[in-house]
Design a protein around this motif. Structure first.
Motif, PDB file in Angstrom:
ATOM      1  N   VAL A 488     -12.349   3.219 -43.770  1.00 18.23           N
ATOM      2  CA  VAL A 488     -12.983   2.702 -42.557  1.00 18.23           C
ATOM      3  C   VAL A 488     -12.967   3.730 -41.435  1.00 18.23           C
ATOM      4  O   VAL A 488     -14.011   4.058 -40.863  1.00 18.23           O
ATOM      5  N   LEU A 489     -11.776   4.237 -41.100  1.00 22.85           N
ATOM      6  CA  LEU A 489     -11.629   5.133 -39.956  1.00 22.85           C
ATOM      7  C   LEU A 489     -11.633   6.589 -40.402  1.00 22.85           C
ATOM      8  O   LEU A 489     -11.774   6.892 -41.589  1.00 22.85           O
ATOM      9  N   ALA A 490     -11.493   7.504 -39.450  1.00 28.10           N
ATOM     10  CA  ALA A 490     -11.587   8.936 -39.731  1.00 28.10           C
ATOM     11  C   ALA A 490     -10.407   9.670 -39.095  1.00 28.10           C
ATOM     12  O   ALA A 490      -9.551   9.077 -38.450  1.00 28.10           O
ATOM     13  N   ASP A 491     -10.395  11.012 -39.303  1.00 29.91           N
ATOM     14  CA  ASP A 491      -9.355  11.882 -38.759  1.00 29.91           C
ATOM     15  C   ASP A 491      -7.973  11.473 -39.260  1.00 29.91           C
ATOM     16  O   ASP A 491      -7.044  11.234 -38.498  1.00 29.91           O
ATOM     17  N   GLY A 492      -7.841  11.401 -40.562  1.00 34.44           N
ATOM     18  CA  GLY A 492      -6.573  11.102 -41.202  1.00 34.44           C
ATOM     19  C   GLY A 492      -6.598  11.668 -42.609  1.00 34.44           C
ATOM     20  O   GLY A 492      -7.396  12.568 -42.913  1.00 34.44           O
ATOM     21  N   GLY A 493      -5.749  11.142 -43.492  1.00 39.19           N
ATOM     22  CA  GLY A 493      -5.714  11.657 -44.848  1.00 39.19           C
ATOM     23  C   GLY A 493      -4.939  10.758 -45.779  1.00 39.19           C
ATOM     24  O   GLY A 493      -4.362   9.751 -45.374  1.00 39.19           O
ATOM     25  N   GLY A 494      -4.906  11.135 -47.052  1.00 46.93           N
ATOM     26  CA  GLY A 494      -4.086  10.406 -48.010  1.00 46.93           C
ATOM     27  C   GLY A 494      -2.626  10.460 -47.622  1.00 46.93           C
ATOM     28  O   GLY A 494      -1.901   9.465 -47.679  1.00 46.93           O
ATOM     29  N   ILE A 495      -2.176  11.664 -47.224  1.00 45.63           N
ATOM     30  CA  ILE A 495      -0.842  11.857 -46.648  1.00 45.63           C
ATOM     31  C   ILE A 495      -1.031  12.557 -45.309  1.00 45.63           C
ATOM     32  O   ILE A 495      -1.766  13.543 -45.210  1.00 45.63           O
ATOM     33  N   TYR A 496      -0.373  12.041 -44.273  1.00 41.81           N
ATOM     34  CA  TYR A 496      -0.496  12.583 -42.918  1.00 41.81           C
ATOM     35  C   TYR A 496       0.902  12.794 -42.354  1.00 41.81           C
ATOM     36  O   TYR A 496       1.766  11.906 -42.444  1.00 41.81           O
ATOM     37  N   LEU A 497       1.147  13.987 -41.772  1.00 42.44           N
ATOM     38  CA  LEU A 497       2.436  14.280 -41.142  1.00 42.44           C
ATOM     39  C   LEU A 497       2.192  14.859 -39.756  1.00 42.44           C
ATOM     40  O   LEU A 497       1.261  15.653 -39.559  1.00 42.44           O
ATOM     41  N   ASN A 498       3.059  14.497 -38.794  1.00 47.84           N
ATOM     42  CA  ASN A 498       3.051  15.195 -37.516  1.00 47.84           C
ATOM     43  C   ASN A 498       4.461  15.293 -36.960  1.00 47.84           C
ATOM     44  O   ASN A 498       5.360  14.561 -37.357  1.00 47.84           O
ATOM     45  N   GLY A 499       4.655  16.251 -36.075  1.00 51.47           N
ATOM     46  CA  GLY A 499       5.939  16.438 -35.420  1.00 51.47           C
ATOM     47  C   GLY A 499       6.922  17.259 -36.234  1.00 51.47           C
ATOM     48  O   GLY A 499       6.701  17.596 -37.402  1.00 51.47           O
ATOM     49  N   ARG A 500       8.031  17.576 -35.590  1.00 51.95           N
ATOM     50  CA  ARG A 500       9.089  18.359 -36.230  1.00 51.95           C
ATOM     51  C   ARG A 500       9.819  17.510 -37.239  1.00 51.95           C
ATOM     52  O   ARG A 500      10.324  16.430 -36.943  1.00 51.95           O
ATOM     53  N   GLN A 501       9.896  18.024 -38.488  1.00 50.75           N
ATOM     54  CA  GLN A 501      10.439  17.255 -39.605  1.00 50.75           C
ATOM     55  C   GLN A 501      11.873  17.622 -39.969  1.00 50.75           C
ATOM     56  O   GLN A 501      12.438  17.022 -40.871  1.00 50.75           O
ATOM     57  N   GLY A 502      12.444  18.603 -39.296  1.00 46.49           N
ATOM     58  CA  GLY A 502      13.798  19.044 -39.566  1.00 46.49           C
ATOM     59  C   GLY A 502      14.066  20.294 -38.770  1.00 46.49           C
ATOM     60  O   GLY A 502      13.367  20.595 -37.791  1.00 46.49           O
ATOM     61  N   SER A 503      15.054  21.074 -39.173  1.00 44.38           N
ATOM     62  CA  SER A 503      15.376  22.315 -38.453  1.00 44.38           C
ATOM     63  C   SER A 503      15.265  23.546 -39.341  1.00 44.38           C
ATOM     64  O   SER A 503      15.538  24.660 -38.900  1.00 44.38           O
ATOM     65  N   SER A 504      14.877  23.364 -40.604  1.00 42.51           N
ATOM     66  CA  SER A 504      14.686  24.480 -41.534  1.00 42.51           C
ATOM     67  C   SER A 504      13.886  23.946 -42.720  1.00 42.51           C
ATOM     68  O   SER A 504      13.701  22.736 -42.867  1.00 42.51           O
ATOM     69  N   TYR A 505      13.437  24.854 -43.586  1.00 42.01           N
ATOM     70  CA  TYR A 505      12.774  24.375 -44.796  1.00 42.01           C
ATOM     71  C   TYR A 505      13.724  23.520 -45.630  1.00 42.01           C
ATOM     72  O   TYR A 505      13.318  22.550 -46.268  1.00 42.01           O
ATOM     73  N   ALA A 506      15.013  23.853 -45.617  1.00 37.93           N
ATOM     74  CA  ALA A 506      15.980  23.093 -46.408  1.00 37.93           C
ATOM     75  C   ALA A 506      16.147  21.669 -45.897  1.00 37.93           C
ATOM     76  O   ALA A 506      16.340  20.737 -46.676  1.00 37.93           O
ATOM     77  N   SER A 507      16.059  21.488 -44.589  1.00 39.83           N
ATOM     78  CA  SER A 507      16.246  20.149 -44.023  1.00 39.83           C
ATOM     79  C   SER A 507      14.931  19.474 -43.660  1.00 39.83           C
ATOM     80  O   SER A 507      14.929  18.361 -43.130  1.00 39.83           O
ATOM     81  N   GLY A 508      13.813  20.136 -43.942  1.00 37.55           N
ATOM     82  CA  GLY A 508      12.517  19.586 -43.584  1.00 37.55           C
ATOM     83  C   GLY A 508      11.963  18.639 -44.631  1.00 37.55           C
ATOM     84  O   GLY A 508      12.661  18.205 -45.554  1.00 37.55           O
ATOM     85  N   THR A 509      10.688  18.330 -44.492  1.00 39.22           N
ATOM     86  CA  THR A 509      10.031  17.386 -45.392  1.00 39.22           C
ATOM     87  C   THR A 509       9.397  18.131 -46.569  1.00 39.22           C
ATOM     88  O   THR A 509       8.754  19.163 -46.392  1.00 39.22           O
ATOM     89  N   LEU A 510       9.586  17.572 -47.747  1.00 44.55           N
ATOM     90  CA  LEU A 510       8.987  18.103 -48.964  1.00 44.55           C
ATOM     91  C   LEU A 510       7.888  17.157 -49.428  1.00 44.55           C
ATOM     92  O   LEU A 510       8.129  15.960 -49.630  1.00 44.55           O
ATOM     93  N   VAL A 511       6.681  17.691 -49.591  1.00 45.31           N
ATOM     94  CA  VAL A 511       5.553  16.937 -50.126  1.00 45.31           C
ATOM     95  C   VAL A 511       5.181  17.606 -51.450  1.00 45.31           C
ATOM     96  O   VAL A 511       4.579  18.671 -51.475  1.00 45.31           O
ATOM     97  N   ARG A 512       5.531  16.973 -52.573  1.00 46.77           N
ATOM     98  CA  ARG A 512       5.414  17.648 -53.865  1.00 46.77           C
ATOM     99  C   ARG A 512       4.875  16.711 -54.939  1.00 46.77           C
ATOM    100  O   ARG A 512       5.276  15.556 -55.044  1.00 46.77           O
ATOM    101  N   GLY A 513       3.964  17.240 -55.752  1.00 44.98           N
ATOM    102  CA  GLY A 513       3.548  16.555 -56.970  1.00 44.98           C
ATOM    103  C   GLY A 513       2.694  15.326 -56.753  1.00 44.98           C
ATOM    104  O   GLY A 513       2.561  14.495 -57.657  1.00 44.98           O
ATOM    105  N   ASN A 514       2.087  15.184 -55.573  1.00 48.49           N
ATOM    106  CA  ASN A 514       1.241  14.028 -55.311  1.00 48.49           C
ATOM    107  C   ASN A 514      -0.203  14.299 -55.745  1.00 48.49           C
ATOM    108  O   ASN A 514      -0.687  15.427 -55.647  1.00 48.49           O
ATOM    109  N   VAL A 515      -0.885  13.263 -56.193  1.00 49.77           N
ATOM    110  CA  VAL A 515      -2.311  13.336 -56.479  1.00 49.77           C
ATOM    111  C   VAL A 515      -3.032  12.544 -55.394  1.00 49.77           C
ATOM    112  O   VAL A 515      -2.799  11.339 -55.236  1.00 49.77           O
TER     113      VAL A 515
END
Length: 618
Positions: A488-515
């Motif tokens: 219906v609406l626009a300007d989004g996605g199947g997966i959407y992220l915003n903002g700071r997700q952690g303080s390093s790659y190790a503590s951040g968000t992992l988005v993996r293996g999704n279709v």
């Protein structure tokens, strides 16, 4: 381990002992028996609900300081009888009321309804935005466009050269709908009254909702050439409503209804049946309760070690949007209900938008707050008028496993400010039926949450939204199958992220293996990192049949976002010169017209396809 058992059945009696042969009749009676036993548990205490519908007259409240928790290392379990076996019975927890007393509506000339006409039932002071006929959600009666004739906006509403609005029944119950006030958002405002003469009609909208809407949906252009006024409400202050809902005057389509509130305390439901449908014989249910199950705890006294499994939660509503404040959606699960606004820059040199400083959050019909080790497994959430389920902080180690969430007015699942939540193997579909900007899964300022192996489809906006924050860390969005989002609406996605997700790659968000496929409307990014997303790893995902697979340049800019080893069907804009905060490495572009075959032929691609959404029931 031998479980301790209690039983509930519609044919039972609350004065009975809750045995298999002499079960309780209601959940409150079973709860009293549970509370008498929890302090001395030496095994799991299982409350089995026999087949039938359990109509609640008030929410079923589980409290952290009232003896509702499991103790001594054991759980309290509320389940459908036979859960986990082929003989499981269907136990429905309902907040609805069956509507009876239907009769054909008299039409001019003394003719009744029936034969394609409408029917009516007096319902007292009932307030509802939903009606279910033999389990099917009936649509609210509507017309489009929302206002006929040549229309002019005013400070308080609209003036049209059409006299038709003066004939609309019960104008104060009519609701105007504004999809795309921003591309990702939709507003609903109530009408206060309609006046006019033989030349024109004046439509006054309810306050404070309309005034707040004009303040919120307000772009301050800083570029040279803002888009032209188009009358659609996109990228401008409030435009024209696309549709109007909820008047008996709009009952032109079979299978639609309207609630007339002209006479306080003597409301009337109007329903136009489908061909061959007899309202006097059908099971027609309106939601009454706004909460079905509420779990309440605190950091000092959490509700803990409770499991709900194999149950059906149905027929609950939410009536606040029918009030003078309307429903002013902002983004995801948030909406504006008054308070200060601030201006933020949408894109460099383009526009500044008004943003609520403290937005409200869409409520859920099943809600747990301050809960620990709560498990919801194998349940069905359906025919719901708000969000379906919310797990709110300061909870931890809760699990949502193998549920079906469908036919919901708002979001499917909200996880806010908790730690260690697992959301796995759920089927979430046909949500956002009424509030189109709400996502299937909403994860906000959360630590160590895992959203894995779910299937999400038929969603009007985003499938999964992850919003960062000061507490956000180690969120994993893994191996989900997400398709037919942004319908219906626009300007989004199947997966959407915003903002700071952690303080390093190790503590951040992992988005993996999704279709992620079939992101439907134009102007979308299948996998969307937006508005200052930081410390995000996007690895080994499949994105195809969307407008654009990903976006690299946003405001504020991406920081420490890595796209590694993904498969998509188009190069993202700017891929040859990514911003300083973005890493692009090892991604593969496959041909649009042969994508599935090419992906399946690649060993890594085949592995992603095989794992995404695995184990979902339904």
């Amino acid at each position: 381990m031998v479980e301790s058992q209690l039983y509930v059945a519609p044919w039972g009696r609350d004065s009975w002992p809750g045995t298999f042969e002499r079960p309780f009749a209601t959940l409150p009676a079973a709860q009293r028996a549970v509370r008498a036993r929890t302090a001395s548990l030496s095994a799991d205490l299982v409350v089995s609900l026999r087949a039938g519908t359990y109509v609640l007259t008030e929410p079923f409240v589980l409290s952290g300081d009232e003896g509702d928790s499991g103790e001594n290392g054991y759980r309290v379990v509320y389940q459908a009888y036979g859960h986990g076996t082929a003989d499981r019975e269907e136990a429905v927890i309902s907040g609805g009321r069956r509507i009876t007393g239907w009769r054909p509506t008299e039409r001019p000339g003394g003719r009744g309804g029936g034969q394609g006409g409408s029917w009516r039932a007096e319902v007292g002071d009932l307030e509802t935005r939903q009606l279910y006929v033999d389990g099917r959600r009936a649509a609210r009666a509507a017309i489009s466009p929302g206002i006929p004739g040549t229309v002019t906006k005013t400070e308080t509403g609209y003036v049209t050269d059409s006299t038709v609005p003066q004939s609309w029944q019960d104008p104060a119950s009519i609701e105007f709908v504004y999809p795309g006030v921003y591309p990702w958002s939709e507003a609903r405002c109530q009408v206060a009254g309609i006046t006019g003469d033989e030349r024109s009609s004046t439509i006054t909208l309810a306050q404070p909702g309309f005034g707040r809407a004009r303040e919120l949906y307000n772009a301050e252009w800083v570029g040279e050439s803002p888009p032209a006024e188009s009358g659609t409400g996109v990228w401008q202050t409030m435009g024209m409503p696309s549709s109007a809902e909820n008047s008996a005057s709009f009952l032109t389509e079979p299978g639609t209804f309207a609630l007339d509130r002209t006479t306080p305390g003597r409301h009337v439901l109007h329903y136009r049946p489908l061909p061959g449908e007899d309202p006097a014989q059908a099971e027609i249910v309106a939601p009454v309760l706004e909460e079905l199950v509420v779990g309440r705890g605190s950091e000092d006294h959490p509700l803990h070690d409770v499991t709900l499994r194999g149950l059906v939660f149905a027929d609950a509503g939410w009536t606040k949007p029918s009030g003078p404040g309307g429903f002013l959606h902002f983004h995801g699960n948030s909406y504006y209900d008054g308070g200060p606004l601030q201006k933020v820059e949408l894109a460099e040199g383009m526009a500044r938008l008004a943003v609520p400083v403290s937005p409200e959050q869409l409520p859920a019909n099943v809600r747990f707050e301050g809960a620990v080790r709560i498990t919801l497994e194998g349940n069905t959430f359906t025919r719901l008028g708000a969000g379906a389920l919310a797990l709110l902080g300061p909870g931890r180690d809760n699990a949502v496993l193998g549920n079906v969430i469908e036919d919901v007015s708002g979001s499917g699942l909200a996880v806010e400010s908790g730690t260690g939540t697992r959301v796995e193997h759920n089927l979430i579909r046909r949500i956002g039926r009424e509030y189109h900007g709400t996502p299937a899964v909403w994860v906000v300022d959360t630590r160590e949450a895992t959203v894995a192996h779910n299937e999400i489809h038929d969603v009007p906006y985003c499938g999964i939204i992850v919003v960062g924050g000061d507490r956000a860390a180690r969120v994993q969005i893994v191996e989900n199958l997400i398709h037919h989002t942004m319908t219906v609406l626009a300007d989004g996605g199947g997966i959407y992220l915003n903002g700071r997700q952690g303080s390093s790659y190790a503590s951040g968000t992992l988005v993996r293996g999704n279709v992620i496929r079939d992101t439907v409307t134009s102007y979308n990014f299948g996998l969307y990192t937006d508005y200052g997303a930081a410390w995000v790893t996007v690895q080994g995902n499949v994105v195809h049949r969307g407008d654009t697979p990903i976006v690299l340049r946003v405001t504020p800019p991406l920081e420490n976002v890595a796209f590694l080893g993904n498969f998509w069907d188009d190069q993202p804009e700017g891929h040859d010169s990514p911003p300083a905060g973005v890493v692009l490495a090892g991604n593969t572009v496959l041909p649009k017209d042969d994508f599935e075959r090419a992906l399946a032929a690649d060993p890594a691609g085949a592995d992603i396809l095989a794992s995404a959404g695995r184990g979902v029931r339904g």
